[in-house]
Design an enzyme around this catalytic site. Structure first.
Site, short mmCIF file in Angstrom:
data_model
loop_
_atom_site.label_atom_id
_atom_site.label_comp_id
_atom_site.label_asym_id
_atom_site.label_seq_id
_atom_site.Cartn_x
_atom_site.Cartn_y
_atom_site.Cartn_z
N ASP A 138 48.40 32.64 29.19
CA ASP A 138 48.45 32.16 30.51
C ASP A 138 49.63 32.87 31.18
O ASP A 138 51.01 32.99 30.65
CB ASP A 138 48.93 30.67 30.46
CG ASP A 138 48.76 29.60 31.63
OD1 ASP A 138 49.09 30.29 32.57
OD2 ASP A 138 48.86 28.60 31.47
N ALA A 139 49.66 33.22 32.60
CA ALA A 139 50.52 33.74 33.38
C ALA A 139 51.87 32.74 33.46
O ALA A 139 52.98 33.27 33.82
CB ALA A 139 50.03 33.98 34.72
N GLU A 156 45.15 39.56 42.60
CA GLU A 156 44.29 38.67 43.39
C GLU A 156 43.95 37.75 42.01
O GLU A 156 42.93 37.51 41.86
CB GLU A 156 43.04 39.40 43.77
CG GLU A 156 43.09 40.44 44.90
CD GLU A 156 41.93 41.16 44.90
OE1 GLU A 156 40.77 41.09 44.56
OE2 GLU A 156 41.97 42.48 45.59
N HIS A 160 44.81 31.50 41.77
CA HIS A 160 44.07 30.60 40.73
C HIS A 160 45.25 29.63 40.31
O HIS A 160 45.19 28.72 39.29
CB HIS A 160 43.36 31.18 39.73
CG HIS A 160 42.14 31.85 40.19
ND1 HIS A 160 41.20 31.51 40.73
CD2 HIS A 160 41.82 33.17 40.19
CE1 HIS A 160 40.15 32.39 41.23
NE2 HIS A 160 40.64 33.50 40.92
#
Length: 302
Positions: A138-139, A156, A160
């Site tokens: 997870d970022a 891009e 999200h």
């Protein structure tokens, strides 16, 4: 107790959303690889680019090179990046490109196990296993030590991510002193000093265009404020005119026999993905100024 309950509910909701995004990209990345290659991002066009019938994969490579030039990333052997992170790496096209260009170590993270495995297969085929690796992560909670990377590439995927503040702080955490962060993203228009929010009709359109991919839009000014809060030096530009031709070409390819067969093979008719491309979409809304495609390059203090 009430706070713990809210935290638990928030974590469950985040996990559900991440799973939904990963599942969407499990399919989408296969389709895009079929029709554009291993780069799953937008392409760059300028006045010298051949537009009609042009190779979209070449345009995607131009996007990377144009972004690196805009960010003034050094190619001097003593100053070039040595440790690179690709956030939202897809199947690793950018990760491998950057690692090869700079002779650097590179890591990519994605929510999709399917994408990560495909990225590993393609990396092995190119003989880059010693330089490039991929993780499902997870970022907002990256599995890396503080100050690990001197170049962070993010194209891009941040649309999200709902918690933009936590996202920027996590990038700041893993960035080394003096590191460069390159962010390429769709942003909604900046608000005027007299506005508190977008117009209701604009919000409705953004909801329609982003609902399929669980998109959370903010403005360029919002991103700038977030990075400045971490003391980054910011440079930015609106690249909407440079990406408009790409989506015209992508739509042609998608609606070709090759594109349609790829959708049928990976998604099936029941997914109605072709209809999605035929509807008014995020890629058209920059025409009225509601959305724009922006590059932000952020330099962390030494």
């Amino acid at each position: 107790m009430e706070g713990e309950k809210m935290d638990t509910e928030g974590k469950v909701e985040t996990e559900k959303m991440n799973k939904a995004i990963a599942m969407a990209y499990d399919v989408q990345s296969k389709i895009l690889e079929d029709i554009t290659g291993d780069h799953l991002h937008t392409g760059f066009y300028d006045s010298s680019s051949v537009i009609p019938g042009s190779d979209v994969n070449s345009a995607q490579t131009r996007m990377i090179e144009a972004a690196l030039r805009f960010a003034s990333v050094s190619e001097d052997p003593s100053k070039k990046p040595r440790n690179i992170l690709d956030v939202g790496c897809g199947i690793g096209g950018s990760t491998r490109y950057l690692a090869s260009k700079y002779g650097a170590q590179a890591k990519g993270i994605t929510l999709s196990p399917v994408e990560a495995e495909r990225a590993r297969v393609l990396t092995a085929a190119q003989g880059l296993e010693s330089q490039v690796s991929f993780e499902v992560a997870d970022a907002l909670n990256q599995p890396f030590a503080d100050g690990s990377f001197d170049l962070i590439w993010c194209i891009e995927c941040e649309n999200h991510i709902s918690d933009k503040t936590k996202f920027v702080h996590e990038l700041n955490r893993v960035a080394a002193p003096g590191a460069t962060i390159i962010l390429l993203t769709w942003c909604h228009r900046d608000l005027s000093p007299l506005e508190n929010d977008l117009h209701p009709d604009e919000k409705k359109l953004l909801t329609q265009t982003g609902s399929r991919s669980r998109v959370k839009w903010i403005s360029t000014a919002d991103y700038i404020n977030l990075f400045q809060s971490c003391s980054f030096q910011i440079k930015y530009a609106d690249w909407s005119p440079h990406v408009a031709p790409y989506y015209a070409e992508l739509r042609k390819i998608t609606l070709s026999w090759k594109g349609i067969m790829s959708y049928v093979r990976h998604a099936g008719w029941r997914q109605m993905s072709i209809k999605f491309l035929m509807m008014p979409s995020v890629f058209d809304t920059f025409k009225n100024g509601l959305l724009k495609y922006c590059i932000l390059t952020c330099q962390k203090p030494q």
